[in-house]
Write a protein that holds these residues in place. Structure first.
Motif, PDB file in Angstrom:
ATOM      1  N   GLU A   1      74.094  72.076  29.386  1.00  0.00           N
ATOM      2  CA  GLU A   1      74.912  72.963  28.551  1.00  0.00           C
ATOM      3  C   GLU A   1      75.928  73.722  29.405  1.00  0.00           C
ATOM      4  OE1 GLU A   1      73.677  76.690  25.916  1.00  0.00           O
ATOM      5  OE2 GLU A   1      73.008  74.783  25.046  1.00  0.00           O
ATOM      6  N   THR A   2      75.507  74.218  30.541  1.00  0.00           N
ATOM      7  CA  THR A   2      76.416  74.927  31.453  1.00  0.00           C
ATOM      8  C   THR A   2      77.537  74.010  31.901  1.00  0.00           C
ATOM      9  OG1 THR A   2      74.647  76.383  32.217  1.00  0.00           O
ATOM     10  CG2 THR A   2      76.558  76.173  33.651  1.00  0.00           C
TER      11      THR A   2
ATOM     12  N   LYS B   1      79.971  73.477  29.040  1.00  0.00           N
ATOM     13  CA  LYS B   1      80.767  74.689  28.823  1.00  0.00           C
ATOM     14  C   LYS B   1      81.860  74.812  29.874  1.00  0.00           C
ATOM     15  CE  LYS B   1      77.319  77.683  26.626  1.00  0.00           C
ATOM     16  NZ  LYS B   1      76.464  78.865  26.846  1.00  0.00           N
TER      17      LYS B   1
ATOM     18  N   LEU C   1      79.731  72.166  22.308  1.00  0.00           N
ATOM     19  CA  LEU C   1      78.295  71.908  22.412  1.00  0.00           C
ATOM     20  C   LEU C   1      77.735  71.359  21.104  1.00  0.00           C
ATOM     21  CD1 LEU C   1      77.201  75.130  24.318  1.00  0.00           C
ATOM     22  CD2 LEU C   1      77.729  72.880  25.272  1.00  0.00           C
TER      23      LEU C   1
END
Length: 166
Positions: free
Chosen positions: A67-68, A71, A77
Motif C-alpha cells: 500500500e505504501t 501511494k 488503492l
C-alpha cells in the motif's frame, strides 16, 4: 512511461508491475478479513496462535508495504472489505463452523498461492526494491508454510495420498 536513465529514484513502475501490485494488495486485503473469520472459527490454541502471527506479522505487514509503495507512486488503492468482529468459537453453530484441519488446509493453500504470486511478481519486475520486497514475502510465506506443516503433522490433521508400493 519509464525513464531510460540510470536514476533508480526516477524509474517508474511498468504496467505489469502496477497491475500485479494492485491485484496483490486487493487479494491480501480480502484474505486478511478471511483470516479474521478463520481465527474466530479456530478451536485449537496452537493453530490460533499461528494464524494470528501469520495475520499480524505476515499478511498485514505485506499489505502495509505494498500500500505504501502504491501511494508513493500515485496509484489508486483497491477497496478493502470491512474487518470482522472477534467472536467466541462456541458462539458459532457447529454446522456452520470450519474445523481446525479445514482451516489449516485453507491457510496452507493461500500461503502456497501467495508464494506463486510473489514469484511471478519477482519474475516480471524490473525494479530491484520491488523484487527484494517480494523475495522477502516469499521467504516469510515459506517459513509460515513449514510451521503450519509441522503443526498439521503434530495434530494428525495431514492427509497423506495413497502410497504406491508397486
Amino acid at each position: 512511461m519509464s525513464k531510460l536513465n540510470n536514476s533508480k529514484e526516477e524509474e517508474a513502475l511498468h504496467a505489469g508491475e502496477v497491475y500485479n501490485l494492485w491485484s496483490y494488495l486487493y487479494n491480501t486485503k480480502c484474505f486478511c478479513v478471511t483470516m479474521q473469520v478463520l481465527i474466530n472459527h479456530t478451536g485449537d490454541n496452537d493453530l490460533k496462535v499461528l494464524l494470528e502471527d501469520v495475520l499480524e506479522n505476515g499478511f498485514t505487514q505485506e499489505e502495509q508495504q505494498v500500500e505504501t509503495l502504491l501511494k508513493e507512486t500515485g496509484i489508486r488503492l483497491p477497496p478493502a472489505p470491512p474487518d470482522r468482529p472477534n467472536v467466541e468459537t462456541q458462539d458459532i453453530p457447529a454446522g456452520a463452523r470450519f474445523n481446525d484441519p479445514e482451516i489449516a488446509a485453507l491457510v496452507q493453500k493461500e500461503l502456497i498461492a501467495g508464494r506463486m504470486t510473489s514469484s511471478y511478481i519477482i519474475g516480471i519486475s524490473f525494479q530491484e526494491k520491488l523484487r527484494t520486497m517480494f523475495e522477502e514475502f516469499n521467504t516469510q510465506k515459506e517459513e509460515y508454510e513449514l510451521k503450519l506443516l509441522k503443526l498439521t503433522k503434530e495434530k494428525g490433521w495431514i492427509v497423506y495420498p495413497p502410497i504406491n508400493t508397486k
